[in-house]
Scaffold this active site. Structure first.
Site, short mmCIF file in Angstrom:
data_model
loop_
_atom_site.label_atom_id
_atom_site.label_comp_id
_atom_site.label_asym_id
_atom_site.label_seq_id
_atom_site.Cartn_x
_atom_site.Cartn_y
_atom_site.Cartn_z
N SER A 1 -9.94 -0.61 7.15
CA SER A 1 -9.47 0.13 5.83
C SER A 1 -8.60 -1.50 4.92
CB SER A 1 -8.37 0.79 5.60
OG SER A 1 -8.57 1.64 5.63
N SER B 1 -9.63 1.58 2.84
CA SER B 1 -8.41 2.39 2.24
C SER B 1 -7.87 1.52 0.94
CB SER B 1 -7.93 3.40 2.60
OG SER B 1 -7.22 2.79 3.72
N LYS C 1 0.90 -1.32 -0.06
CA LYS C 1 0.03 -0.01 0.03
C LYS C 1 0.89 1.79 0.03
CE LYS C 1 -4.10 1.62 2.80
NZ LYS C 1 -5.27 1.92 3.98
N1 GLN Z 1 -13.01 3.90 6.37
C1 GLN Z 1 -12.88 4.52 7.42
C2 GLN Z 1 -11.80 6.27 7.40
O1 GLN Z 1 -12.78 6.07 6.61
C3 GLN Z 1 -11.74 3.87 7.99
C4 GLN Z 1 -10.00 4.22 7.00
C5 GLN Z 1 -8.22 3.28 7.18
O2 GLN Z 1 -9.37 1.91 8.10
N2 GLN Z 1 -7.83 3.24 7.33
O3 GLN Z 1 -11.79 6.68 8.48
#
Ligand code: GLN
Length: 472
Positions: free
Chosen positions: A177, A153, A78
């Protein structure tokens, strides 16, 4: 011919040792697949130009008799994890041409094992989002239906593994994410106990929530990746000793917070699939307990105070002065304004505003202070629950992957985290395992089940995950 559609990390390793193919052959097979698919899926932001050279070095190590579980395994990283000398942008314009000056600890560990890095993967900008639609470089598409999001994400890492453009991947998980996209794309995503895997070299989002997680086709592979990256690290002050948490006594009981699962807004097909999964677990010999975790429904609201507070603090370092994008204005303040306006996307700006607001002196106690109290209460509730059950199970996400552009209201995207954020708030490990499909408009869209375990009980998750896979 290497059949990469069927290949797992465990099998590839055996075949590399048996000289059925070389690390170069394997890397080439993945590069070929990437060439065919990445244009459409947009899972990778960059394919490294030295993949075959890396693989050649691995072949030399294999020839010398080395044999690590990830030696020669093609992996995707990532775009939020630092690899020395390579670009790392967090899918943001503000870091578009930034090059890492050191290796993240997880990368040092993977290099030691001899994993081959294929490239850096797409994500929501600074990991803020649940669909990769917030990437500054376009969304990643879901391999099961390219009109839909991959989740996020870590959508790029997950889509890469789900479409055989990598054999395994690393993602980061602050509120879901790794697990939510794994559920959307039909593979396994695992978030460790907070502090178990070093955050050194991970671009920070919410520092008390961030974890680096493993992404793979099945539980066995996810464990192989986790085993390679965990461990105490003096470079991360929140890293825990391997002995911090005692091994729990196994009771063979799974707790289900039915109140939460049956909540309004959770898709009926998700509920049905989850009920079937629970019956399968019963057939496997687990006792199922209906549990109630007080205030679990408030976790999402609490997260959306704590996370922006921490994120806005972390993002203040991106001011265009020392590295990254820089725009010249008439004075320092205008430099900042122009740089941040050009460099940060809408969602990131929204969270900076929210975060600085909840931390501002007049509101600190009302929002941030209260959220911390709610977080402590939730931790206590989970500790209580784990006295009677080994695992808490929920669906991973309340619905299937949505169509790109379909959710224009940020709140409706935040709801995708309803089941995943609690593990981050409490700091416990959690895994998402594929649990079947929901047919929508003629396409089979994947669903996932989430298992959460007490602090330090990652092995329990892998055990239950492996058992559950046998009845899929
Ligand atoms: N979807 C969640 C957010 O927008 C989690 C994001 C993440 O785990 N980086 O904060």
């Amino acid at each position: 011919m290497i059949d990469i559609a069927k290949l797992t990390i465990a099998e590839a390793r055996k075949k590399l040792d048996a000289k059925e193919f070389s690390a170069v052959d394997l890397a080439q097979a993945y590069l070929d697949e990437i060439k065919k698919k990445n244009k459409e899926l947009n899972a990778y932001l960059e394919i490294f130009d030295d993949v075959l050279e890396q693989a050649k070095e691995v072949d030399a190590r294999i020839a010398k008799g080395e044999s690590y579980p990830l030696l020669g395994i093609p992996m995707a990283i990532k775009d939020v994890i630092l690899i020395k000398g390579r670009r790392v942008s967090a899918a943001s314009k503000i870091l578009e041409n930034y090059r890492a000056t050191y290796d993240a600890t997880v990368i040092t560990k993977l290099k030691k094992q001899g994993a081959v890095f294929l490239g850096r993967t797409n994500m929501d900008e600074f990991a803020m989002g649940g669909s990769t639609e917030n990437s500054a470089f376009g969304p990643t598409r879901n391999p099961h239906d390219t009109r839909r999001v991959s989740g996020g994400s870590s959508g790029g890492s997950v889509a890469a593994v789900a479409s055989n453009m990598a054999l395994g991947a690393l993602g980061s998980d602050t509120g879901g994410s790794v697990r939510e996209p794994a559920s959307f794309c039909g593979i396994v995503g695992m978030k460790p106990t907070y502090g178990r895997v070093s955050r050194y070299g991970l671009i920070a989002m919410g520092s008390s929530l961030d974890c680096i997680g493993s992404i793979a086709k099945n539980t066995e592979d996810a464990k192989i990746i986790y085993d390679a990256i965990y461990g105490h690290d003096i470079l991360d002050s929140t890293s825990i000793e391997d002995t911090t948490y005692a091994k729990p006594q196994i009771k063979k009981v799974i707790g289900v917070p039915w109140d939460l699962v049956n909540m309004e807004g959770v898709d009926v097909k998700v509920k049905e699939n989850f009920k079937q999964s629970i019956s399968k677990l019963e057939n496997l010999g687990f006792k199922i307990n209906d549990i109630s975790i007080k205030n679990i429904d408030m976790a999402l609201a609490t997260y959306y105070i704590i996370m922006p507070a921490e994120s806005s603090t972390n993002l203040s370092r991106f001011d265009g002065m020392r590295y990254g994008l820089h725009k010249d204005g008439k004075d320092l303040l205008e430099d900042y304004r122009l740089t941040k306006r050009a460099g940060f996307g809408k969602e990131v700006r929204r969270r900076i505003l929210l975060g600085t607001y909840v931390l501002s002196s007049g509101y600190y106690d009302a929002y941030y202070g209260k959220a911390q109290i709610a977080r402590s209460a939730l931790k206590e509730e989970f500790a209580k629950a784990f006295k009677d059950v080994d695992i808490v199970a929920t669906p991973t996400a309340p619905f299937v992957a949505w169509k790109i552009g379909e959710k224009s209201d940020p709140l409706s995207v935040y709801l995708a985290d309803i089941f995943t954020i609690t593990a981050n708030m409490v700091g416990i490990p959690a895994i998402s395992i594929p649990s079947g499909f929901s047919e929508v408009e003629g396409k089979k869209l994947p669903l996932g089940i989430q298992f959460m375990a007490p602090h330090g009980a990652e092995d329990l998750l892998f055990e239950v995950g492996k058992k559950f896979e046998t009845v899929l």
